[in-house]
Design an enzyme around this catalytic site. Structure first.
Site, PDB file in Angstrom:
ATOM      1  N   TYR A   2       3.349   6.761 -19.243  1.00  0.00           N
ATOM      2  CA  TYR A   2       3.902   7.864 -18.958  1.00  0.00           C
ATOM      3  C   TYR A   2       4.557   7.993 -17.722  1.00  0.00           C
ATOM      4  O   TYR A   2       5.667   8.244 -17.542  1.00  0.00           O
ATOM      5  CB  TYR A   2       2.610   9.066 -18.807  1.00  0.00           C
ATOM      6  CG  TYR A   2       3.088  10.307 -18.554  1.00  0.00           C
ATOM      7  CD1 TYR A   2       3.803  11.198 -19.574  1.00  0.00           C
ATOM      8  CD2 TYR A   2       3.371  10.864 -17.113  1.00  0.00           C
ATOM      9  CE1 TYR A   2       4.238  12.447 -19.489  1.00  0.00           C
ATOM     10  CE2 TYR A   2       3.517  12.016 -17.010  1.00  0.00           C
ATOM     11  CZ  TYR A   2       4.219  13.030 -18.123  1.00  0.00           C
ATOM     12  OH  TYR A   2       4.582  14.329 -17.568  1.00  0.00           O
ATOM     13  N   SER A  36       8.394  14.119 -13.440  1.00  0.00           N
ATOM     14  CA  SER A  36       6.919  14.342 -13.080  1.00  0.00           C
ATOM     15  C   SER A  36       6.868  13.530 -11.539  1.00  0.00           C
ATOM     16  O   SER A  36       7.378  12.741 -11.078  1.00  0.00           O
ATOM     17  CB  SER A  36       6.020  13.243 -13.792  1.00  0.00           C
ATOM     18  OG  SER A  36       4.720  13.349 -13.324  1.00  0.00           O
TER      19      SER A  36
END
Length: 246
Positions: free
Chosen positions: A166, A153
């Site tokens: 995350y 990401s």
């Protein structure tokens, strides 16, 4: 968008395991790999979702996939060993592993993030990913040309406020990919790379950005070129690289 056009039989006779294969990017990747000739092992925790993907692949006349219900949050070490043994018995080897499954956890300042929530995200996004990689590596080494693809990401490449566990888990993902790639370099026919999918029309994206218009983002199917590139023989020799799908 990543510029690559895959030939129809690109993944013929390849056996590829996809985690989180029941929906979103995982389901799109599974169907796309199957459409290019791969036998896809559909791993995920919700059997009904996996069966839906299985049925779609079967209905399209692609190679018969396999459904593997497996909960990455609760799986114990012996279950990973049993999974590897089953794959070896049924398929003999593994040509590809797409680490797609992950959970987002609470988006909150680190100061307000509970240890329990932090550990849950790390369990699914990092620990389980390591366990799968290490357990399946011997099967990947039996392939003549294997590929491990990690899902990263943008928040795993540059830290961003409120992305908490995350974001940290995606930095760990990049670290695991780089370490593995360096260890495999020139010693095994296995390569490891990461993909940042970018903003994509998925339920996880909607969870992270509830106010966003989803139609502004590409569908999972539209970002598949880079996935095909990294899973197929055209990327042989590409190792330890961080790719962007868009």
């Amino acid at each position: 968008m990543f510029d690559y056009s895959a030939r129809p039989e690109l993944l013929k006779d390849r056996v590829i395991l996809v985690t989180g294969a029941g929906r979103g990017i995982g389901a799109a990747a599974a169907k796309t790999f199957a459409a290019h000739g791969a036998t896809v092992l559909l791993l995920g925790k919700t059997e009904a979702n996996l069966t839906e993907v299985y049925d779609a692949i079967e209905a399209a006349g692609h190679p018969q996939p396999a459904v593997i219900p497996f909960n990455l949050e609760t799986a114990l070490p012996h279950q990973y060993d049993e999974l590897a043994a089953m794959i070896e018995t049924e398929f003999g080897h593994l040509d590809g592993l797409l680490h797609n499954a992950s959970i987002i956890g609470p988006r909150t300042p680190l100061e307000q993030l509970s240890g329990e929530n932090f550990m849950r995200v790390m369990q699914v996004n990092v620990n389980a990913m390591f366990m799968l990689t290490s357990t399946l590596l011997p099967l990947l080494k039996l392939s003549q040309d294997a590929s491990v693809v990690f899902t990263s990401s943008s928040v795993g490449r540059k830290g961003r406020a409120y992305w908490g566990a995350y974001g940290v888990s995606k930095f760990a993902t990049e670290g695991l990919m780089q370490t593995l790639a360096d260890e495999l370099d020139t010693v095994a026919p296995v390569r490891a790379n990461s993909i940042n999918p970018g903003a994509t029309r998925t339920s996880m994206r909607a969870q992270a950005y509830p106010g966003e218009n989803p139609s502004n983002n590409p569908t999972p199917e539209e970002i598949m070129p880079v996935y095909l590139y990294l899973m197929g023989p055209d990327s042989t020799g590409i190792n330890g690289q961080a790719f962007d799908a868009q």
